[in-house]
Design a protein around this motif. Sequence first.
Motif, mmCIF file in Angstrom:
data_model
loop_
_atom_site.group_PDB
_atom_site.id
_atom_site.type_symbol
_atom_site.label_atom_id
_atom_site.label_comp_id
_atom_site.label_asym_id
_atom_site.label_seq_id
_atom_site.Cartn_x
_atom_site.Cartn_y
_atom_site.Cartn_z
ATOM 1 N N ILE A 202 -34.975 -109.555 14.711
ATOM 2 C CA ILE A 202 -35.079 -110.659 13.728
ATOM 3 C C ILE A 202 -33.711 -110.991 13.133
ATOM 4 O O ILE A 202 -33.325 -112.171 12.982
ATOM 5 C CB ILE A 202 -36.079 -110.302 12.631
ATOM 6 N N ILE A 203 -32.951 -109.962 12.812
ATOM 7 C CA ILE A 203 -31.623 -110.182 12.226
ATOM 8 C C ILE A 203 -30.722 -110.921 13.215
ATOM 9 O O ILE A 203 -29.982 -111.870 12.877
ATOM 10 C CB ILE A 203 -31.001 -108.850 11.797
ATOM 11 N N ILE A 204 -30.801 -110.470 14.478
ATOM 12 C CA ILE A 204 -29.966 -111.118 15.507
ATOM 13 C C ILE A 204 -30.359 -112.587 15.659
ATOM 14 O O ILE A 204 -29.502 -113.492 15.767
ATOM 15 C CB ILE A 204 -30.105 -110.357 16.837
ATOM 16 N N LEU A 205 -31.692 -112.827 15.669
ATOM 17 C CA LEU A 205 -32.141 -114.220 15.792
ATOM 18 C C LEU A 205 -31.667 -115.058 14.593
ATOM 19 O O LEU A 205 -31.250 -116.230 14.757
ATOM 20 C CB LEU A 205 -33.666 -114.262 15.921
ATOM 21 N N LEU A 206 -31.753 -114.482 13.405
ATOM 22 C CA LEU A 206 -31.282 -115.202 12.216
ATOM 23 C C LEU A 206 -29.790 -115.498 12.308
ATOM 24 O O LEU A 206 -29.306 -116.613 11.969
ATOM 25 C CB LEU A 206 -31.600 -114.404 10.953
ATOM 26 N N GLU A 207 -29.062 -114.491 12.768
ATOM 27 C CA GLU A 207 -27.616 -114.709 12.877
ATOM 28 C C GLU A 207 -27.304 -115.793 13.910
ATOM 29 O O GLU A 207 -26.411 -116.644 13.711
ATOM 30 C CB GLU A 207 -26.936 -113.388 13.271
ATOM 31 N N ALA A 209 -29.263 -118.257 14.672
ATOM 32 C CA ALA A 209 -29.661 -119.546 14.104
ATOM 33 C C ALA A 209 -28.604 -120.052 13.119
ATOM 34 O O ALA A 209 -28.247 -121.244 13.100
ATOM 35 C CB ALA A 209 -31.020 -119.407 13.423
ATOM 36 N N ILE A 210 -28.102 -119.089 12.307
ATOM 37 C CA ILE A 210 -27.057 -119.487 11.335
ATOM 38 C C ILE A 210 -25.814 -119.936 12.085
ATOM 39 O O ILE A 210 -25.161 -120.960 11.736
ATOM 40 C CB ILE A 210 -26.753 -118.316 10.382
ATOM 41 N N LEU A 211 -25.460 -119.176 13.103
ATOM 42 C CA LEU A 211 -24.264 -119.532 13.868
ATOM 43 C C LEU A 211 -24.424 -120.897 14.544
ATOM 44 O O LEU A 211 -23.508 -121.738 14.550
ATOM 45 C CB LEU A 211 -23.998 -118.446 14.923
ATOM 46 N N GLY A 212 -25.603 -121.171 15.059
ATOM 47 C CA GLY A 212 -25.862 -122.467 15.686
ATOM 48 C C GLY A 212 -25.795 -123.599 14.650
ATOM 49 O O GLY A 212 -25.268 -124.688 14.919
ATOM 50 N N GLY A 213 -26.377 -123.302 13.469
ATOM 51 C CA GLY A 213 -26.345 -124.325 12.419
ATOM 52 C C GLY A 213 -24.919 -124.618 11.974
ATOM 53 O O GLY A 213 -24.550 -125.778 11.730
ATOM 54 N N VAL A 214 -24.108 -123.575 11.867
ATOM 55 C CA VAL A 214 -22.723 -123.760 11.442
ATOM 56 C C VAL A 214 -21.970 -124.589 12.495
ATOM 57 O O VAL A 214 -21.207 -125.509 12.180
ATOM 58 C CB VAL A 214 -22.038 -122.403 11.212
ATOM 59 N N CYS A 215 -22.183 -124.242 13.738
ATOM 60 C CA CYS A 215 -21.520 -124.987 14.827
ATOM 61 C C CYS A 215 -21.975 -126.452 14.831
ATOM 62 O O CYS A 215 -21.168 -127.369 15.003
ATOM 63 C CB CYS A 215 -21.816 -124.340 16.177
#
Length: 220
Positions: A202-207, A209-215
Amino acid sequence: MSSEKFEDIEDDFRLSLDSLRKLVEDKIPKLSGEQRRSAARDAERQAEDCQHLLGDMDGELQHAPPSYRTQMGNKYRSYKRDFTRLRQSLKQLTSAAPGGAGGPAYSRPNEVNHLEHEQRSQLLQGTNALERASQSVARSNQISAETDQIGVEILGELDGQREQLLNARDRVIETDQEMSRSRKLIQGLARRVLTNKLIMIIIILLELAILGGVCYWKFH
């Protein structure tokens, strides 16, 4: 044991020999007539008893332990000499009438002699049968006592084996309980590992998702 039976026969022989000696050396020479004949018949019966007991002693001597045989043989020969001497004295007393006159001192009818001999033989046979029965009973009692002892020992061994089986059962129960606790502990650890893996995913998926959103935000 042969030496013990020899001693029993020896005691009986001494009594019979003493009775014969008293008759031959003390009583018969002082009597006359019918009293002398009666005493002579008693002496003959005592002599027959002694003869029979000597035969029994000789039989026991043949089966005696080597350590006792020499002593028993010396006694047997001494008793036989004493008996032979008294038997000869009795024959001399009964070969002449009292007072020096020739002729037999007494005459027993053959039928009476035969009847007495049969009665004495039957009595001796009954005594021997009773002795054999007593020995058989003694052996039976000994076997019974040995059997009881063996039974007690077997019961003791079975009781010890029962105690060992109970202890083994208790150890098996304790081992089973330990294994149950170990299985529960392993299952708990497995659930924790699985939970930790899910959390990490879950943490990896969240990270991601955050990384994708930032990009996405940065390039648009």
